[in-house]
Design a protein around this motif. Structure first.
Motif, PDB file in Angstrom:
ATOM      1  N   ASN A 235       0.826  -1.194   0.000  1.00 33.23           N
ATOM      2  CA  ASN A 235       0.000   0.000   0.000  1.00 33.23           C
ATOM      3  C   ASN A 235       0.870   1.258   0.000  1.00 33.23           C
ATOM      4  OD1 ASN A 235       0.796   0.533   2.734  1.00 33.23           O
ATOM      5  ND2 ASN A 235      -0.824  -0.827   3.469  1.00 33.23           N
TER       6      ASN A 235
ATOM      7  N   GLU B 274       1.273   3.619   2.299  1.00 36.82           N
ATOM      8  CA  GLU B 274       2.041   3.816   3.528  1.00 36.82           C
ATOM      9  C   GLU B 274       3.327   3.000   3.505  1.00 36.82           C
ATOM     10  OE1 GLU B 274       1.493   3.420   8.402  1.00 36.82           O
ATOM     11  OE2 GLU B 274      -0.080   2.717   7.043  1.00 36.82           O
ATOM     12  N   GLN B 275       3.226   1.745   3.071  1.00 45.11           N
ATOM     13  CA  GLN B 275       4.417   0.899   2.981  1.00 45.11           C
ATOM     14  C   GLN B 275       5.383   1.423   1.929  1.00 45.11           C
ATOM     15  OE1 GLN B 275       2.133  -2.609   2.197  1.00 45.11           O
ATOM     16  NE2 GLN B 275       2.168  -3.313   4.325  1.00 45.11           N
TER      17      GLN B 275
ATOM     18  N   GLY C 249      -4.805  -2.560  -7.717  1.00 42.21           N
ATOM     19  CA  GLY C 249      -4.686  -1.385  -6.856  1.00 42.21           C
ATOM     20  C   GLY C 249      -3.301  -0.764  -6.875  1.00 42.21           C
TER      21      GLY C 249
ATOM     22  N   VAL D  29      -1.245   3.412  -6.094  1.00 39.63           N
ATOM     23  CA  VAL D  29      -0.085   3.632  -5.230  1.00 39.63           C
ATOM     24  C   VAL D  29       1.070   4.229  -6.012  1.00 39.63           C
ATOM     25  CG1 VAL D  29       1.642   2.500  -3.772  1.00 39.63           C
ATOM     26  CG2 VAL D  29      -0.749   1.764  -3.669  1.00 39.63           C
TER      27      VAL D  29
END
Length: 276
Positions: free
Chosen positions: A179, A181-182, A205, A209
């Protein structure tokens, strides 16, 4: 006659466009899936502007086939050396000894493919962690980047990297599918994201990102023979298909394919220390 590829957004690029140089930063072209046509696969990639191919190792038994391919294409294929987490078992120290021995023999461009894999089996998780730490030491000793396999294991790897932190440690999270944040955490650590065929999958998805990550933080990769991009999904992947990933990334970023090729190849050259 030039060969043309067309994306869903009608981006046209020609295979004889001399200014474009693509890099496949992760491809297992020495595996048995390429036994019948390995040299043809490499030549086809070169014909389609993929001038640089990084070869990640798996274990002590894959080193020979990998180096044979490097000997055939020394100007295009660059070896890494490491122990893949799914090859970590009770005998993992024997594999690591082979890796260390080969490091003293010649030039390698990274320690990898290494990392943590908790998708299929957690039996040897402790050994995977020990192998991870040992390979970080090798990376620092030989001033090489890490190529990290992180399937179902971001939290575990982040914790390990905190434990072994060193300002000179760098590398790439291969086949990134996490994701935002990662992704931002990885970039903040000074690592890059390896972006492959999953980027072209409709419901992955990943496009959302990657759209928020600067191109300077990305590498292109195929992970051939695995994870072929659309329109080749489900078939054997190969390095020539990196073009489809570049087209998709150009579409997401709203820039030309040539710009994607230029920046991601420079990223790879800086990370893995090869001449463009």
């Amino acid at each position: 006659m030039p060969i043309f590829y067309k994306s869903k957004t009608s981006v046209l690029i020609s295979s004889n466009f001399v200014a474009m140089i693509l890099t496949d930063s992760h491809a297992h072209l020495y595996l048995e899936q390429f036994e019948a046509d390995r040299q043809e696969v490499v030549r086809n990639a070169i014909k389609h502007d993929v001038r640089h191919i990084l070869l990640p190792n798996i274990d002590k038994d894959s080193i020979g086939p990998m180096m044979d391919l490097v000997d055939l294409f020394p100007q295009n294929c660059y070896p890494m050396i490491g122990l893949h987490p799914t090859s970590v078992g009770q005998d993992y120290k024997l594999h690591l000894e082979a890796v260390k021995e080969w490091l003293g023999k010649g030039k390698f461009h990274a320690i990898g493919e290494m990392g943590i894999d908790l998708h299929w089996d957690k039996t040897f998780f402790a050994e995977q962690q020990e192998a991870f730490r040992a390979q970080v030491k090798m990376a620092l000793e030989y001033d090489l980047p890490l190529v990290i396999h992180s399937r179902n294991s971001f939290a575990e790897i982040f914790q390990l990297l905190k434990e072994v932190y060193h300002p000179e440690l760098k590398g790439v999270f291969h086949c990134f599918t996490g994701n935002l944040e990662q992704a931002e955490y990885i970039i903040d650590m000074g690592f890059l994201l390896g972006i492959g065929g999953v980027l072209t999958y409709k419901n992955s998805g990943l496009a959302e990102v990657v759209g928020k990550i600067p191109l300077t933080g990305l590498l292109l990769e195929t992970d051939a023979p695995f994870l072929a991009p659309v329109p080749f999904r489900g078939k054997r992947n190969e390095s020539a298909y990196i073009r489809e990933i570049a087209i998709k990334l150009a579409e997401i970023k709203g820039i030309t394919v040539e710009e994607v090729a230029d920046i991601t190849t420079k990223n790879a050259a800086n990370m893995f220390k090869f001449k463009i």
